[in-house]
Write an enzyme that holds these catalytic residues in place. Structure first.
Site, PDB file in Angstrom:
ATOM      1  N   GLY A  84       0.843  -1.204   0.000  1.00  0.00           N
ATOM      2  CA  GLY A  84       0.000   0.000   0.000  1.00  0.00           C
ATOM      3  C   GLY A  84       0.871   1.245   0.000  1.00  0.00           C
ATOM      4  N   GLY A 132       2.656   3.710   1.403  1.00  0.00           N
ATOM      5  CA  GLY A 132       3.146   4.008   2.748  1.00  0.00           C
ATOM      6  C   GLY A 132       3.684   5.422   2.874  1.00  0.00           C
ATOM      7  N   ARG A 133       3.940   6.040   1.729  1.00  0.00           N
ATOM      8  CA  ARG A 133       4.446   7.421   1.784  1.00  0.00           C
ATOM      9  C   ARG A 133       3.972   8.230   0.575  1.00  0.00           C
ATOM     10  NH1 ARG A 133      10.770   7.388   0.118  1.00  0.00           N
ATOM     11  NH2 ARG A 133      10.737   5.683  -1.363  1.00  0.00           N
ATOM     12  N   ARG A 186       4.223  13.028  -8.730  1.00  0.00           N
ATOM     13  CA  ARG A 186       4.349  12.084  -9.835  1.00  0.00           C
ATOM     14  C   ARG A 186       3.064  12.075 -10.649  1.00  0.00           C
ATOM     15  NH1 ARG A 186       6.575   6.282  -8.276  1.00  0.00           N
ATOM     16  NH2 ARG A 186       4.626   6.070  -7.139  1.00  0.00           N
ATOM     17  N   ASP A 205       4.439  -5.232  -7.301  1.00  0.00           N
ATOM     18  CA  ASP A 205       3.870  -3.935  -6.896  1.00  0.00           C
ATOM     19  C   ASP A 205       4.503  -2.787  -7.674  1.00  0.00           C
ATOM     20  OD1 ASP A 205       5.979  -5.033  -5.092  1.00  0.00           O
ATOM     21  OD2 ASP A 205       6.088  -2.950  -4.455  1.00  0.00           O
ATOM     22  N   ASN A 206       5.569  -3.068  -8.382  1.00  0.00           N
ATOM     23  CA  ASN A 206       6.201  -2.017  -9.190  1.00  0.00           C
ATOM     24  C   ASN A 206       5.932  -2.196 -10.686  1.00  0.00           C
ATOM     25  OD1 ASN A 206       7.228  -0.793  -6.914  1.00  0.00           O
ATOM     26  ND2 ASN A 206       9.163  -1.895  -6.993  1.00  0.00           N
TER      27      ASN A 206
HETATM   28  P1  AMP Z   1       9.188   0.914  -2.971  1.00  0.00           P
HETATM   29  O1  AMP Z   1      10.480   0.291  -2.616  1.00  0.00           O
HETATM   30  O2  AMP Z   1       9.247   2.385  -3.163  1.00  0.00           O
HETATM   31  O3  AMP Z   1       8.503   0.220  -4.102  1.00  0.00           O
HETATM   32  O4  AMP Z   1       8.252   0.712  -1.667  1.00  0.00           O
HETATM   33  C1  AMP Z   1       7.830  -0.529  -1.162  1.00  0.00           C
HETATM   34  C2  AMP Z   1       6.808  -0.307  -0.098  1.00  0.00           C
HETATM   35  O5  AMP Z   1       7.385   0.356   1.026  1.00  0.00           O
HETATM   36  C3  AMP Z   1       5.622   0.553  -0.499  1.00  0.00           C
HETATM   37  O6  AMP Z   1       4.478   0.068   0.159  1.00  0.00           O
HETATM   38  C4  AMP Z   1       6.010   1.924   0.019  1.00  0.00           C
HETATM   39  O7  AMP Z   1       4.905   2.750   0.234  1.00  0.00           O
HETATM   40  C5  AMP Z   1       6.693   1.556   1.320  1.00  0.00           C
HETATM   41  N1  AMP Z   1       7.663   2.580   1.761  1.00  0.00           N
HETATM   42  C6  AMP Z   1       8.852   2.871   1.189  1.00  0.00           C
HETATM   43  N2  AMP Z   1       9.478   3.851   1.865  1.00  0.00           N
HETATM   44  C7  AMP Z   1       8.667   4.196   2.894  1.00  0.00           C
HETATM   45  C8  AMP Z   1       8.732   5.161   3.958  1.00  0.00           C
HETATM   46  N3  AMP Z   1       9.788   5.965   4.106  1.00  0.00           N
HETATM   47  N4  AMP Z   1       7.696   5.225   4.800  1.00  0.00           N
HETATM   48  C9  AMP Z   1       6.628   4.430   4.679  1.00  0.00           C
HETATM   49  N5  AMP Z   1       6.498   3.502   3.705  1.00  0.00           N
HETATM   50  C10 AMP Z   1       7.505   3.374   2.828  1.00  0.00           C
HETATM   51 MG    MG Z   2       7.053   0.575  -5.194  1.00  0.00          MG
END
Ligand code: AMP
Ligand code: MG
Length: 480
Positions: A88, A90-91, A174, A250-251
């Site tokens: 989900g 998260g940020r 974005r 998820d990406n």
């Molecule tokens: P990503 O590596 O950007 O694809 O992120 C993978 C997951 O981690 C996703 O659910 C993001 O929303 C969550 N996420 C990444 N960085 C953070 C952060 N600093 N705080 C909260 N959630 C994060």
């Molecule tokens: Mg991601």
């Protein structure tokens, strides 16, 4: 000009979906928003008529909400390095959707805008350097003519972000055809009711692929489209030497746009095993593995819509399997077509496959730079390196010239398919280091260079030279 008053006319089609798919969440206000980058051309394209920096930094830091915005965090799950996980936003927060000049819908999303119900212990924030990185690489991909999410703005927050070191915080805005991922399907299938999931899948088809709405079997057609979209995307990545680095489900967007510029990088010396991501120890997401992973991810995606394709499970599996089985041959056909275009050949024959594989082998043996090799061939001006000086290359060149015959016509094809420039790893790092401390010159220079990446008209073209051994120790990182 204040565009909040009906100028933007934001839509919220995603938040009209069943509640299961999102959580209403407002961005967390930041201390001192300061505009670092704003993509004026993209803003104009999206009819975002906004000129005042103060207003831009308030809107795109989340301190002020755009009129009509119904901010949400999107729910999704995903397979990360092969393992199913709940994720989900998260940020990130979806502010709403806007339309471009031809009425196409685009998400406007803030990334790094504070905690959400999906933050799982994370701080909801992002570093200035990582958001600038996403801006730089996504815009480069746009110039390279590769489907991608875009970057509208980077706003620093005036707050510190704590990682291995203390960093300046920032928020990226974005723009994407949507942020719906394979992982959104995985979430919907596993955690929403069947009825809600079907509403979601129908929404996706209507939003992204309306041409199949009236088809007899729209869900099977959706799978076929996704297979084609991803073959096209990965072929494009290979064309320019792009390594995504973290192809978790998820990406993977359902639109077929490249998303999530974390540990991505570009390959310099040709080697299919190239990996830069600090966490990809097994080379799962190596340059030469990307099509296999796309196939794996599509298989996961197909599993989520199996029951919609056909009620009878074994019949559904058979239909899906038939589609998936076509992936390898469809991919290799497209791959050889693309590689042949890189050497100026259209409508390749069986024999041309050998020409391509011979050149690849030569590049690998001589550790030749992938981009510069094709750019040299396109310029008809060979670099003074071991590949071009070798006897083997001369033999290859003779066969190539015999094959292409009309060199002028071939050069035209090559110019469209071989970029002159890529965001070289050493240039990206320099640009980020300088821009993070306020000196934007190298960042601007690199973006400017990328905007000319297919411009073979200029007389004084200089190819990019990579510092010796730079890549040996180069590492990229997720998130941050
Ligand atoms: P990503 O590596 O950007 O694809 O992120 C993978 C997951 O981690 C996703 O659910 C993001 O929303 C969550 N996420 C990444 N960085 C953070 C952060 N600093 N705080 C909260 N959630 C994060
Ligand atoms: Mg991601």
């Amino acid at each position: 000009m204040d565009f909040s008053k009906d100028k933007l006319n934001l839509k919220n089609t995603y938040s009209d979906l069943p509640d299961c798919f999102f959580k209403k969440t407002k961005p967390t206000k930041v201390e001192n928003p300061h505009l670092i980058y704003f993509n004026n051309k993209l803003a104009t394209y999206l009819n975002l008529n906004i000129f005042e920096n103060d207003l831009i930094s308030n809107y795109f830091s989340g301190n002020k909400l755009l009129e009509n915005s119904n901010p949400i965090a999107q729910a999704y799950a995903g397979h990360q390095f092969g393992n199913f996980t709940m994720l989900g936003d998260g940020r990130a927060i979806l502010l709403g959707e806007c339309k471009d000049k031809i009425n196409k819908l685009y998400d406007i999303q803030l990334k790094g805008s504070g905690k959400t119900p999906f933050s799982r212990g994370g701080d909801g924030r992002a570093t200035l350097s990582s958001m600038l990185r996403e801006y730089l690489i996504s815009e480069s991909m746009y110039y390279l003519k590769i489907p991608t999410t875009r970057s509208l703005a980077v706003v620093s927050t005036g707050e510190k972000v704590y990682r291995d070191s203390i960093n300046e915080g920032a928020i990226l805005t974005r723009i994407a055809s949507s942020h719906i991922r394979f992982g959104t399907f995985e979430f919907g299938k596993n955690f929403c009711s069947n009825k809600d999931f079907k509403v979601f899948v129908d929404y996706v088809i209507k939003r992204h692929y309306p041409e199949i709405l009236k088809s007899k079997s729209p869900y099977l057609e959706l799978l076929k489209l996704i297979i084609n979209k991803y073959i096209d995307l990965i072929i494009n990545w290979i064309r320019v030497g792009f390594i995504h680095g973290v192809m978790n489900t998820d990406n993977m967007t359902i639109s077929g746009e490249t998303i999530d510029y974390g540990p991505c990088a570009f390959m310099n010396s040709y080697d299919p095993k190239t990996v830069f991501s600090s966490i990809d120890n097994q080379g799962r997401y190596a340059f030469g593995n990307q099509h296999k992973i796309a196939y794996w991810n599509i298989t996961v995606f197909a599993g989520t819509i199996l029951h919609l394709i056909e009620k009878d499970k074994s019949k559904a599996i058979e239909l899906v399997q038939n589609c998936l089985n076509k992936f390898p041959s469809l991919f290799s056909n497209q791959w050889i077509k693309m590689m042949c275009k890189k050497i100026g050949i259209i409508n390749p024959t069986e024999k041309d496959k050998l020409l391509v594989s011979d050149l690849i082998r030569l590049m690998e043996n001589h550790k030749a730079d992938y981009t510069n090799t094709f750019a040299s061939l396109t310029l008809n001006k060979y670099l003074n390196n071991s590949l071009f000086k070798s006897e083997d290359f001369k033999i290859w060149e003779k066969k190539w010239i015999e094959r292409v015959k009309n060199k002028e016509k071939s050069y035209k094809i090559m110019q469209k398919n071989n970029p002159l420039y890529i965001p070289r790893n050493h240039l990206v790092e320099l640009a980020l280091k300088n821009a993070s401390s306020g000196d934007k010159q190298s960042f601007d220079n690199l973006l400017e260079l990328m905007s000319k990446t297919y411009n073979y008209d200029s007389k004084n073209i200089e190819l990019q030279i990579v510092p010796k051994d730079f890549d040996k120790t180069y590492k990229t990182f997720c998130g941050t």
